[in-house]
Design an enzyme around this catalytic site. Structure first.
Site, mmCIF file in Angstrom:
data_model
loop_
_atom_site.group_PDB
_atom_site.id
_atom_site.type_symbol
_atom_site.label_atom_id
_atom_site.label_comp_id
_atom_site.label_asym_id
_atom_site.label_seq_id
_atom_site.Cartn_x
_atom_site.Cartn_y
_atom_site.Cartn_z
ATOM 1 N N CYS A 205 0.838 -1.204 0.000
ATOM 2 C CA CYS A 205 0.000 0.000 0.000
ATOM 3 C C CYS A 205 0.872 1.252 0.000
ATOM 4 C CB CYS A 205 -0.905 0.005 1.237
ATOM 5 S SG CYS A 205 -1.791 1.577 1.421
HETATM 6 N N1 GSH Z 1 -6.942 7.704 2.668
HETATM 7 C C1 GSH Z 1 -6.271 6.575 3.057
HETATM 8 C C2 GSH Z 1 -6.302 5.510 1.964
HETATM 9 C C3 GSH Z 1 -5.689 4.232 2.401
HETATM 10 C C4 GSH Z 1 -6.047 3.101 1.441
HETATM 11 O O1 GSH Z 1 -6.834 3.278 0.496
HETATM 12 N N2 GSH Z 1 -5.468 1.932 1.697
HETATM 13 C C5 GSH Z 1 -5.788 0.767 0.876
HETATM 14 C C6 GSH Z 1 -4.528 0.030 0.444
HETATM 15 S S1 GSH Z 1 -3.516 0.986 -0.639
HETATM 16 C C7 GSH Z 1 -6.552 -0.237 1.717
HETATM 17 O O2 GSH Z 1 -6.141 -0.561 2.799
HETATM 18 N N3 GSH Z 1 -7.657 -0.720 1.178
HETATM 19 C C8 GSH Z 1 -8.434 -1.723 1.835
HETATM 20 C C9 GSH Z 1 -9.829 -1.820 1.265
HETATM 21 O O3 GSH Z 1 -10.161 -1.041 0.358
HETATM 22 O O4 GSH Z 1 -10.566 -2.642 1.747
HETATM 23 C C10 GSH Z 1 -4.859 6.985 3.386
HETATM 24 O O5 GSH Z 1 -4.246 7.715 2.599
HETATM 25 O O6 GSH Z 1 -4.398 6.591 4.437
#
Ligand code: GSH
Length: 251
Positions: free
Chosen positions: A83
């Site tokens: 990520c």
């Molecule tokens: N706004 C958040 C976005 C974090 C994010 O989108 N993380 C993704 C991985 S890159 C995630 O964990 N997604 C899990 C899901 O969509 O279930 C940040 O910048 O911390």
């Protein structure tokens, strides 16, 4: 439809169309987005990817009477190396010299079922130190998944289970799950503890320029690859793939 899969967990989702079968078409955009349990739910009626806002937005602060003061050993960062949002927190942690004050744990790089009782796919911890290189079991809560951490922090939580997660071991809760805010806290609030306290990664004379750069990098590239990867219809996909290509060529 052509898809740009940029990350291992997106690749992992590609072949298994069952993963997205619980998105109910009769839901309105508002309802669908409010109930997003993962990025694959974040699709509007037009088929475009629409990111929902992060939920835990507390701040670690040096101010007197702060609920979350900057104490060494109190906070833990949960990441996935897959990520980029979590990785920028990890980069800040290292660059500011905060590794002794704030430890971190990485989950496995590819999503798996988070519970036997439903179909949700998300970040999980390995069962042992040796199961997956770089990933470790949850050292504090014995959680099997990032989802379990969110459920520990809030019993009625109904959003996505994203990384990064900045965890408070003392209050057993999530302080913040928004990387853009976590990096700001790492930059300013731990300077009595940080080994590289004098290094200011958001100096006041450059803030306007950094904010302006961030705006197009975030919308065009960082979130741009999500808008491509998670688009469900050709129209929205073509719209964003062109602007993504333009960002790369002209910026
Ligand atoms: N706004 C958040 C976005 C974090 C994010 O989108 N993380 C993704 C991985 S890159 C995630 O964990 N997604 C899990 C899901 O969509 O279930 C940040 O910048 O911390």
């Amino acid at each position: 439809m052509v898809c740009v899969f940029t990350k291992p967990h997106l690749l992992a989702l590609g072949p298994n169309k069952n993963n997205i079968s619980f998105i109910l078409p009769q839901f309105s955009l508002k309802c669908n987005l409010q109930m997003a349990r993962s990025a694959i739910d974040e699709t509007s009626d037009t088929g475009a990817f629409k990111r929902t806002a992060s939920t835990f937005r507390n701040f670690i602060s040096k101010e007197p009477n702060s609920q979350f003061p900057p104490e060494s050993g109190r906070y833990h960062l949960y990441v996935s190396y897959a990520c980029p949002w979590a990785s920028r927190c990890l980069a800040y942690l290292k660059i500011k010299g905060l590794e002794k004050a704030i430890a971190f744990t990485s989950v496995k790089p590819i999503w798996e079922r988070t519970k036997e009782s439903d179909e949700h796919m998300g970040w999980v911890f390995p069962a042992s130190e040796t199961e997956e290189a770089g990933a470790e079991p949850d050292p504090f809560n014995g959680a099997r998944s990032i989802r379990e951490l969110y459920e520990l922090a809030s019993t009625n939580y109904a959003g996505k289970y994203t990384v990064p997660v900045l965890w408070d071991k003392k209050l057993k809760t999530i302080v913040n799950n928004e990387s853009s805010e976590i990096i700001r806290m790492f930059n300013t609030e731990f300077n009595d503890i940080a080994e590289n306290a004098a290094l200011d990664l958001y100096p006041s004379h450059l803030q306007a320029q950094i904010d302006e750069t961030n705006e197009w990098v975030y919308d065009g590239i960082n979130n741009g690859v999500y808008k491509c990867g998670f688009a469900r219809k050709q129209g929205p996909y073509e719209e964003v793939i062109i602007s993504l290509a333009v960002e790369f060529v002209f910026n």
